[in-house]
Design an enzyme around this catalytic site. Structure first.
Site, PDB file in Angstrom:
ATOM      1  N   GLU A   1     -11.169  -2.238  -4.430  1.00 23.54           N
ATOM      2  CA  GLU A   1     -10.274  -1.308  -5.138  1.00 23.54           C
ATOM      3  C   GLU A   1      -9.690  -0.263  -4.190  1.00 23.54           C
ATOM      4  OE1 GLU A   1     -10.911  -0.107  -9.071  1.00 23.54           O
ATOM      5  OE2 GLU A   1     -12.211  -1.801  -9.529  1.00 23.54           O
TER       6      GLU A   1
ATOM      7  N   ALA B   1      -2.811 -10.998   0.899  1.00 22.18           N
ATOM      8  CA  ALA B   1      -2.519  -9.644   0.441  1.00 22.18           C
ATOM      9  C   ALA B   1      -3.783  -8.938  -0.033  1.00 22.18           C
ATOM     10  CB  ALA B   1      -1.492  -9.668  -0.693  1.00 22.18           C
TER      11      ALA B   1
ATOM     12  N   LEU C   1      -5.020  -9.098  -8.530  1.00 21.65           N
ATOM     13  CA  LEU C   1      -3.997  -8.611  -7.594  1.00 21.65           C
ATOM     14  C   LEU C   1      -4.163  -9.277  -6.230  1.00 21.65           C
ATOM     15  CD1 LEU C   1      -1.805  -6.591  -6.576  1.00 21.65           C
ATOM     16  CD2 LEU C   1      -3.651  -4.936  -6.196  1.00 21.65           C
ATOM     17  N   THR C   2      -5.378  -9.177  -5.664  1.00 22.59           N
ATOM     18  CA  THR C   2      -5.631  -9.632  -4.292  1.00 22.59           C
ATOM     19  C   THR C   2      -5.327 -11.114  -4.096  1.00 22.59           C
ATOM     20  OG1 THR C   2      -7.349  -7.977  -4.117  1.00 22.59           O
ATOM     21  CG2 THR C   2      -7.421  -9.749  -2.496  1.00 22.59           C
TER      22      THR C   2
ATOM     23  N   ILE D   1     -11.564 -12.372  -7.198  1.00 24.21           N
ATOM     24  CA  ILE D   1     -11.337 -11.684  -8.471  1.00 24.21           C
ATOM     25  C   ILE D   1     -12.649 -11.519  -9.236  1.00 24.21           C
ATOM     26  CG2 ILE D   1     -10.060 -11.691 -10.656  1.00 24.21           C
ATOM     27  CD1 ILE D   1      -8.367 -11.373  -8.023  1.00 24.21           C
TER      28      ILE D   1
ATOM     29  N   ASP E   1      -5.613   4.116 -10.016  1.00 20.25           N
ATOM     30  CA  ASP E   1      -5.930   5.547 -10.120  1.00 20.25           C
ATOM     31  C   ASP E   1      -6.965   5.776 -11.220  1.00 20.25           C
ATOM     32  OD1 ASP E   1      -4.233   6.207  -8.114  1.00 20.25           O
ATOM     33  OD2 ASP E   1      -2.628   7.015  -9.397  1.00 20.25           O
TER      34      ASP E   1
END
Lengths: 394, 261, 384
Positions: C362, C128, C123-124, C155, C238
């Site tokens: 996270e 971002a 994601l990162t 990552i 989550d």
């Protein structure tokens, strides 16, 4: 077959409890209860019980061993034509046994182009049976098993000894199994019960924590292996006369079940502990692997070999070939340094016959001081470097 | 290929302590473990099964409690396990042990390979493997450090000797003993542990494997233990006292006197 | 404390502890020093079935839940957090497929992960981090599939994993709503790895850039639908945050044990350090913090396993609280061990370095506190 407590007779007095060397007896509801799982029916509790409440059941009619078996034999192991030192050690001990029994001492030597066979006579053998054949050049076990078994069946010796070398420990049990007789491994003591004419074989068990004396009353021959360097090797006596009896290799009778394809020499892990005059050993007290350098430094100042007790080997600080003790090597140097070694029986079993033992440990109660010649209680990290320096200066 | 691995339950002896008052082994807190050398035998059995397909049976002679050890064997890959347990087996020497194991292997019938550890840590004899091979009348190779190949009923292995290794071939069925250099035993798997929990492990008695009483246990043993004792040591070292400098120079003097250095 | 674990949970906890103590402990310092990825240990974990835990039984898994995973992560982390994160990051990568994947995707990838193939989650990006909606990586739809371009940063398991879940924009005009998730396999042409990062802690784990240059991914590797990217991200995180909490609890537990051990043995002023009130107070504080964190993490993991619909706030709380505890407890452990604690011969300095990241990745603790505050406003601070 088994051991049982007669609950009528047992008073729960507990006398038997400390008698059991394995601690297998509990007193439950005022009766002795024996945990048979670890029991080897040694009878110590039976002897201790004053109420005769412990019975060891013997269902078998004991047929005494035939007394046509006479003589003491030593298997003289060789590798690449060189007879091993343990053969001479066993002959020295075998001579004592044979003299006590008033019988002859023989050596059996199997191999190819074996040198110095007459030396076996000089070390006490009255007869040396030699099977020398090109087919026996490699130490493939099968022909050794077959030929030694054949000779024993023919000549019926009452005692046969072999060195507890890797080869001896592997092929000798097979001979015993073929002959359906008993074999005691790794003996540290051998003597004769003169009354019963039995070989009393004493060996360490439980990692050397307990000694057991074992007999083989009903089967013949009585067989035992003995670790190299356990017995003293007597000086050769050129005047001792004996015969050398050459026997042909009975090739056709040997069915070899295995085939040697190749041999690769690998001496990378070879540690010369066996032949070393001086050994410097380190133990758990060193604390960590890097500290073994202290041991190596002292060893190099002395021209000594480096040994270890078991914990550093288990911890991976030093490799297994360096291990001295019950599960490692048995050594008998002139001078042995035990540094940071507490002296568990397992270690003592491998080094206590050294001529001179120096123990350095910070615990004055360490068992190592009970076998040491000289003891130093103190900080090994101070003492060892100081000792190394002083020795270097000469 | 059907592989039988022989396992023995032993006390963790490196922890053994002697009660100074009663002079007996202190058993409290000593856990029974599988003989460490046998774990390499079991691992090799499982690896050979994975390489050449087949089945691994863990076999042990011992008290009923040894069943837990056999469950552990299943959790690391044995397919099934058999316990040989009978009061008649008590007091077995190596010959009687090998005889009993041999009878069990014969009952298992379809056994191509028996793997044993090189020795146990309690008895330390290393005799059961070679004696078992003779009982079964099959080829025997000790100190196996590598299994190179098994094909068309012939196995080719490396055998460790003191100055290197030999490459040896034997036809199957055979008995081998392995050294710890041969592998690193795996840890149990969750699925193995689940399987082990519910596994049915039969117990075979002397009668089940057709052993007459006079050949089992103490009666069947050629050797007998007549005395068990603790090594006694009364000697005490000559202690070199003083500060480290004094101690070291005293020691060097002693060694020089004795012409040891 | 009695947490009423099931037999199965006790079994996997004890197995994880055994692996940690027998296999990880002897190499922990060396792996950290050399910054070396623990391949052999990952294989041990796979051989012991620990990668199967959260995978459903029909895909060769064991059908376990969040608490099962947390127990394993905690035990591994107690000895080495770098190993724990390499293990847990695979779960992070797997969750997207597990929660949103098609039947075909599950059938193809989950058994591989169960068998020990590592996964990762991408994601990162350089632009971002906490502002995840600002990602630049694009996935352009073509006749052959999607073409990915862009760079992912920091990552975990980068280069070591075989299966990557990647978030990329399928529609740049829609911002966060234009993001989608893709499964990308290692070895796909156009997919390469950047440099391996040199980190403060968790050094044995691998952290790398993922570089996509005209990397063609088959259309069937789109997870769920286009535009679902951020919904997937939020949901996956989550699920994974209790795991970070467990990682933090494990670090704190390891540090606590090391500190107790050291202060029992270290003699100063003629008696063991642990007999000094000032040391006792510190150790007691460490113990109660650690236990409170554990209780919260387990409670949240049980909430997840109960099938609760939403647990964003709870998951954030577990992660934030436990990671703050880990940082505090490890710092105190170094203090309690004094000069020795600062040395690399002792494990506590490594634990302190390892703890820091749990407050950062996270979802940084700041972002997560913000998320908790948002939820708090929504429910007006009330609790049922």
């Amino acid at each position: 077959m088994g051991i049982r407590v007669d609950t009528e007779k047992c008073t729960g007095c507990g006398t038997c409890q400390p008698a059991c060397p394995f601690g297998l007896i509990d007193i439950i509801d005022e009766k002795a209860r024996i945990n048979v799982a670890g029991c080897n029916l040694c009878g110590a509790c039976k002897d201790a019980c004053v109420y005769e409440a412990i019975e060891i059941e013997q269902t078998v009619v004991q047929v005494p061993a035939s007394d046509e078996y006479r003589g003491v034999w030593v298997f003289a192991e060789q590798r690449n034509g060189e007879i091993k030192g343990v053969a001479y050690e066993l002959l020295s001990k075998g001579r004592e046994l044979a003299d006590t029994l008033k019988t002859e001492l023989c050596a059996v030597c199997i191999g190819y182009n074996v040198k110095d066979v007459a030396q076996l006579n000089a070390h006490g053998a009255d007869k040396v049976y030699v099977i020398d054949d090109p087919a026996l050049a490699s130490q493939t076990e099968d022909p050794y098993v077959a030929e030694l078994t054949r000779l024993i069946r023919e000549h019926k010796p009452e005692i046969v000894l072999a060195g507890a070398t890797p080869f001896g420990r592997s092929f000798f049990p097979r001979v015993a199994a073929q002959l359906k007789t008993g074999l005691t491994a790794d003996c540290t003591g051998l003597d004769i019960d003169t009354e019963k004419k039995l070989l009393r074989q004493t060996r360490p068990t439980f990692g050397g924590n307990i000694m057991a004396t074992i007999i083989c009353p009903l089967k013949r021959p009585q067989m035992a292996t003995v670790r190299p360097r356990t017995f003293r090797r007597n000086a050769p006596d050129a005047n001792h006369k004996g015969q050398i009896i050459k026997i042909d290799f009975n090739k056709s009778a040997v069915i070899s079940k295995t085939r040697l394809l190749n041999f690769v020499a690998d001496m990378s892990e070879k540690v010369k502990l066996d032949d070393a005059d001086i050994i410097v050993s380190g133990g758990r007290g060193l604390g960590k692997p890097e500290n073994f350098q202290l041991i190596r430094d002292l060893a190099s100042a002395l021209g000594a070999a480096v040994g270890s007790s078991r914990p550093p080997v288990d911890e991976g600080w030093i490799s297994y070939p360096h291990q001295v003790g019950q599960t490692g090597k048995t050594v008998c140097p002139k001078l042995y340094f035990a540094i940071g070694i507490s002296g568990a029986v397992q270690h003592l079993a491998g080094m206590q016959t050294a001529d001179c033992i120096i123990a350095i440990n910070d615990d004055p109660d360490a068992p190592i001081f009970q076998v040491a010649t000289y003891g130093i209680v103190g900080d090994l990290f101070k003492i060892v470097p100081m000792l190394t320096e002083s020795l270097k200066k000469g | 290929m059907n592989i039988v691995v022989c396992l023995k339950q032993v006390p963790g002896t490196t922890e053994v302590k002697i009660d100074p008052k009663t002079n007996t082994l202190i058993r409290q807190g000593i856990k029974n473990i599988v003989n460490p050398f046998d774990t390499y035998a079991l691992e090799e059995g499982v690896r050979l099964k994975e390489r050449f397909t087949g089945k691994v049976t863990a076999l042990s002679m011992g008290p009923p409690q040894a069943i837990e050890m056999l469950r552990d064997a299943i959790s690391v890959g044995a397919d099934d396990a058999i316990l040989l347990s009978d009061v008649a087996f008590a007091g077995s020497d190596t010959w009687a042990t090998a005889y009993t194991l041999g009878k069990a292997v014969e009952k298992i019938k379809t056994c191509d390979l028996v793997i044993c550890g090189r020795q146990t840590i309690d008895g330390d004899t290393g005799q059961v493997g070679p004696e078992l091979a003779e009982m079964l009348g099959v080829p025997f190779i000790s100190y196996v450090s590598k299994v190179e190949e098994i094909s068309s009923g012939v196995m080719c292995v490396h055998r460790m000797v003191e100055d290197g290794y030999e490459t040896i071939e034997a036809t199957l069925p055979a008995v081998i003993t392995v050294v710890k250099e041969i592998n690193t035993p795996r840890l149990p798997s969750l699925r193995g542990m689940t399987r082990a929990k519910s596994a049915q492990i039969p117990t075979w008695t002397a009668q089940d494997i057709g052993i007459e009483k006079e050949k089992a246990g103490l009666a069947g043993s050629a050797t007998q233990v007549v005395k068990v004792f603790f090594p006694q040591r009364t000697h005490h070292a000559e202690m070199l006292k003083g500060d480290p400098e004094t101690q070291v120079s005293a020691l060097i003097e002693k060694l020089r006197e004795a012409k040891l250095v | 404390m009695e947490y009423f674990l099931t037999e199965q949970q006790k079994t996997l906890k004890s197995l994880a502890r055994r692996i940690a103590e027998e296999r990880v402990l002897p190499v922990r310092a060396e792996l950290d020093e050399k910054e070396e990825f623990p391949h052999a240990i990952m294989k041990d974990l796979a051989d012991s079935d620990l990668f199967r835990i959260i995978i459903p039984e029909k895909y060769d898994g064991l059908g376990g839940g969040s608490l099962d995973l947390c127990l394993v992560v905690e035990e591994l982390s107690r000895v080495c957090s770098a190993i724990a994160v390499s293990y847990a990051a695979t779960a992070l990568g797997a969750y997207a497929i597990l929660l949103y994947g098609s039947e075909e995707q599950k059938k193809k990838y989950l058994p591989q992960i169960a068998g020990g193939k590592l996964a990762a989650f991408g994601l990162t990006e350089p632009t971002a981090g906490s502002d995840a909606s600002n990602i630049k990586t694009t996935a352009q739809k073509t006749a052959e599939g999607y073409v990915l371009n862009g760079t992912k940063q920091f990552i975990t398991n980068g280069g070591e994993a075989d299966i990557y879940t990647i978030i990329a924009l399928t529609d740049k005009t829609k911002g966060a709503r234009g993001a989608s998730a893709f499964i990308v396999e290692k070895g796909t042409p156009g997919f390469t790895f950047g440099k391996k990062e040199k980190k403060m802690g968790i050094r044995a784990s691998s952290t790398r850039e993922l570089i996509f240059r005209n990397c063609l991914v088959p259309a069937e590797n789109l997870v769920s639908r286009e535009g679902m990217g951020f919904i997937i991200v939020m949901r996956v995180l989550d699920y994974s945050r209790p795991g970070i909490g467990a990682q933090a609890v494990g670090i704190a537990q390891g540090a606590l044990e090391a500190a107790v051990d050291y202060t029992r043995q270290r003699i100063q002023f003629g008696r063991p350090l642990i007999s000094l009130p000032v040391v006792q107070y510190k150790l007691a504080e460490m113990a109660l913090q650690t236990e409170a964190a554990r209780a919260l993490v387990y409670a949240v993991a049980k909430t997840v396993d109960s099938g609760a619909k939403s647990f964003t706030e709870e998951a954030a709380m577990a992660k934030v609280f436990a990671s703050d505890v880990a940082m505090k407890v490890t710092t105190d452990a170094v203090q309690a061990c004094g000069g020795a604690g600062y040395m690399r011969d002792y494990p506590v300095e490594k634990m302190m370095r390892d703890a820091k990241i749990t407050q950062i990745y996270e979802g940084s603790n700041e972002v997560l506190r913000n998320a908790i505050a948002i939820e708090l406003r929504k429910r007006k601070g009330k609790r049922e």
